[in-house]
Motif scaffolding. Sequence first.
Motif, mmCIF file in Angstrom:
data_model
loop_
_atom_site.group_PDB
_atom_site.id
_atom_site.type_symbol
_atom_site.label_atom_id
_atom_site.label_comp_id
_atom_site.label_asym_id
_atom_site.label_seq_id
_atom_site.Cartn_x
_atom_site.Cartn_y
_atom_site.Cartn_z
ATOM 1 N N ASP A 71 37.870 -11.226 4.861
ATOM 2 C CA ASP A 71 37.555 -12.191 3.797
ATOM 3 C C ASP A 71 36.542 -11.618 2.805
ATOM 4 O O ASP A 71 36.637 -11.843 1.595
ATOM 5 N N VAL A 72 35.599 -10.825 3.322
ATOM 6 C CA VAL A 72 34.608 -10.208 2.423
ATOM 7 C C VAL A 72 35.305 -9.220 1.494
ATOM 8 O O VAL A 72 35.069 -9.197 0.275
ATOM 9 N N GLU A 108 38.383 -9.188 0.485
ATOM 10 C CA GLU A 108 39.183 -9.867 -0.539
ATOM 11 C C GLU A 108 38.314 -10.473 -1.641
ATOM 12 O O GLU A 108 38.619 -10.345 -2.820
ATOM 13 N N LYS A 109 37.218 -11.096 -1.240
ATOM 14 C CA LYS A 109 36.333 -11.702 -2.253
ATOM 15 C C LYS A 109 35.739 -10.626 -3.161
ATOM 16 O O LYS A 109 35.657 -10.798 -4.371
ATOM 17 N N LEU A 110 35.350 -9.510 -2.541
ATOM 18 C CA LEU A 110 34.752 -8.417 -3.322
ATOM 19 C C LEU A 110 35.764 -7.895 -4.349
ATOM 20 O O LEU A 110 35.454 -7.746 -5.534
ATOM 21 N N GLN A 111 36.987 -7.621 -3.894
ATOM 22 C CA GLN A 111 37.999 -7.088 -4.814
ATOM 23 C C GLN A 111 38.309 -8.081 -5.921
ATOM 24 O O GLN A 111 38.514 -7.697 -7.076
ATOM 25 N N ALA A 112 38.355 -9.355 -5.557
ATOM 26 C CA ALA A 112 38.678 -10.370 -6.564
ATOM 27 C C ALA A 112 37.598 -10.418 -7.647
ATOM 28 O O ALA A 112 37.907 -10.468 -8.839
ATOM 29 N N THR A 113 36.335 -10.351 -7.234
ATOM 30 C CA THR A 113 35.272 -10.386 -8.255
ATOM 31 C C THR A 113 35.328 -9.129 -9.127
ATOM 32 O O THR A 113 35.127 -9.205 -10.337
ATOM 33 N N LEU A 134 28.900 -10.821 -8.754
ATOM 34 C CA LEU A 134 29.142 -10.794 -7.321
ATOM 35 C C LEU A 134 28.437 -11.959 -6.622
ATOM 36 O O LEU A 134 27.312 -12.301 -6.958
ATOM 37 N N ASP A 135 29.121 -12.535 -5.662
ATOM 38 C CA ASP A 135 28.536 -13.587 -4.841
ATOM 39 C C ASP A 135 27.523 -12.935 -3.890
ATOM 40 O O ASP A 135 27.893 -12.131 -3.035
ATOM 41 N N SER A 172 26.109 -13.747 -1.356
ATOM 42 C CA SER A 172 26.286 -13.938 0.084
ATOM 43 C C SER A 172 27.152 -12.838 0.697
ATOM 44 O O SER A 172 27.182 -12.656 1.908
ATOM 45 N N LEU A 173 27.875 -12.086 -0.165
ATOM 46 C CA LEU A 173 28.692 -10.992 0.369
ATOM 47 C C LEU A 173 27.847 -9.762 0.663
ATOM 48 O O LEU A 173 28.256 -8.866 1.400
#
Length: 715
Positions: free
Chosen positions: A51-52, A54-59, A66-67, A69-70
């Motif tokens: 999940d980390v 995917e979120k990183l790539q999406a941002t 960047l969020d 929290s990641l």
Amino acid sequence: MTRIRQQNVTAAQWSSNGRVLGALDLTLPENDPFGANVFSVAVQRDRLPADVFEKLQATLAGGEALDPSLADAVAEAMKEWALEKGATHFTHMFQPLTGSTAEKHDSFFEPEGEGTVLAGFSGKELIQGEPDASSFPTGGVRATFEARGYTAWDPTSPAFVLENPNGALLCIPTAFASWTGEALDAKIPLLRSMDALSRSAIKALRLLGDEQSQRVFTTVGAEQEYFLIDEQYFFERPDLISTGRTLFGAKPPKGHELDDHYFGSIPERILAYMLEAELEMRKLGIPVKTRHNEVAPNQYEIAPVFENSNVGSDHQQLMMQVMKSVARRYGLVCLLHEKPFAGVNGSGKHNNWSMSTDTGSNLLDPGDTPADNVHFLFFCAAVIQAVNKHQGLLRASVASIDQDHRLGANEAPPAIISIFLGAELNKVFEAISSGEGDPHTPASFLELGATVLPALPMHGGDRNRTSPFAFTGNKFEFRTLGSSESLAFPNTVLNTIAAEAIDELAGKLEEKVSGGADTATAVIDIVRESYAANKQICFDGDNYAEEWHTEAEQRGLKNLRTTPDALPEVLTEQTVKAFGDYGVLSKRELESRFEVCVEQYAIRANIEAEMTSSIAKTMILPAALRYLALLGEAGISSLNSEVRGLVDGLVTALAELEEANACPDDLEGLDLAIHARDKQLAAMVAVREASDKLEKVVADDLWPLPKYEEMLFIK
Ligand code: ADP
Ligand code: MG
């Protein structure tokens, strides 16, 4: 054998650095170390929780923030990976206004209770650093007692591990800002300019009917020239050590007149160096591709495949660092100075620049029929308009004291900015603007007259190597950059001025289309108007010719010969407006850059002037006097009076230089830079002339400095 000749024999010897590359079969793709030391997308996919990742790539894909929290998860994975690679320390690597990179290392390891250590690296340490930044130039953005500065992780430029024989270091590319949020580096404005260009280009693409693209990236691929000389000569020359260039040196009987070096077979020692340097670069994910001998003796070129401007610019800085450090393993020194040897071709850095959508289309690709390619015509016209409007700023973006020795020296473009479009595009734009003639260039083939040789498809026009800003197929090549320069600022300027011009043309397009015109006709109208207003910047002839200087002046083009002439362009009203409107640099940030550049110019000129005086006085004059004494003993009066005359000349010139170096205290800023240029640099030329004449008559074994023929021809 004399001292000098013995040294030459030693310098010519080299060892192959223990066959470092010999063990691996590098023709096998799995043995290509490309990216081995990079915390790449592949490594991230492998090591981050799904999940980390995917979120990183999406941002990253969306170009968003960047969020936080990641960060902890990313930091943990990065640390584990780096430790496995042997890294014990990490650093935020940033690019202060000095033009180079800066780093401060921190250990991963912290002591625990019982005399043991534990490796740690938190998300906070990844995202933010706080180097004591008081000694970096800020150009008045901050007083020196206000030391606080922040570095901020740039997740779009991958972290990497830098190896050293005794350890390794995790490097995290970062931006660098003042406590008040002003950019103190080269990266922040570059990233801001990429955002600006993307916004403008996407808006224009929508008007042109593209509904797919979400982002436009600017791309850069640099061709880097450099010299390699034996380290022995380097360390015998205080001028090379302190200034990067030779402040003395008579032209040798043989230069590059025979054209026997350019594209010649690469000497074995040099090729061995290149292979190892390229291997190191590939480990760091730098996509190096091309190498060849350049025009001047001992001059070479290396070029990577293009990347997005931010990564390409970071990689360029890293590449220069690797080039220098690996050279020492071969007993060589890599000279990146723009003009290390007077009278011999200097080194530049061609900056190939384009714009591509996230759907993979290059906005400057003309396709087979540029005359019918509305997208291409629109963006190309915008670039022409931007370059014409901001020609002075483009010149200023590459200004430095080193560049002043190179630009306009019949090997590099002149200080006048102009655009070469080539025959095919010229025909297109001329036909559109006049409304007459066929804009198309039929495909043609070159027959070589021997039946076994294939007919070659021909390009729409020849190249023009004298042009500072040339269209070369599907990109513009900004050729005015110097070899030691960072790509960041010139590309920041290109992106910003292109964003502005794209918006200007898009505004007109919107007007016409909403007035009922169809898009294609409206684009042609806009291109016609824009080209007619800006075609003065287009020039396909010889940029080296004296007539061009006259013609350029008649056309009203700027000819900003030296750095002090060019730098004020950074603060003109139209620069401040463009950079302000697009949120790239505020007026205060531009002022700080101006001040830093002016100051660097004056400081470096002063170092060169002091060094010239010191070498002339403590090395050259004593050698000449010894020789004069010998001549006196020999009693040959004709020789004696010749040398005495030359020595007198040197002493007089030296006195003038010393006077120029004792600069009046009340000068500062641009005035000080102008003093350095008109007084110190001018006096240095006279000292050098006198000394170079002496070099040609004083006994070789008395001459204290290695000569051009040694540095340039012994490989
Ligand atoms: P040329 O021979 O016309 O100079 P090359 O294909 O050899 O063209 O490319 C020279 C340089 O241009 C290389 O560094 C390459 O990466 C770069 N380059 C090629 N295409 C682009 C592009 N679309 N954007 C930026 N740079 C590019
Ligand atoms: Mg090229």
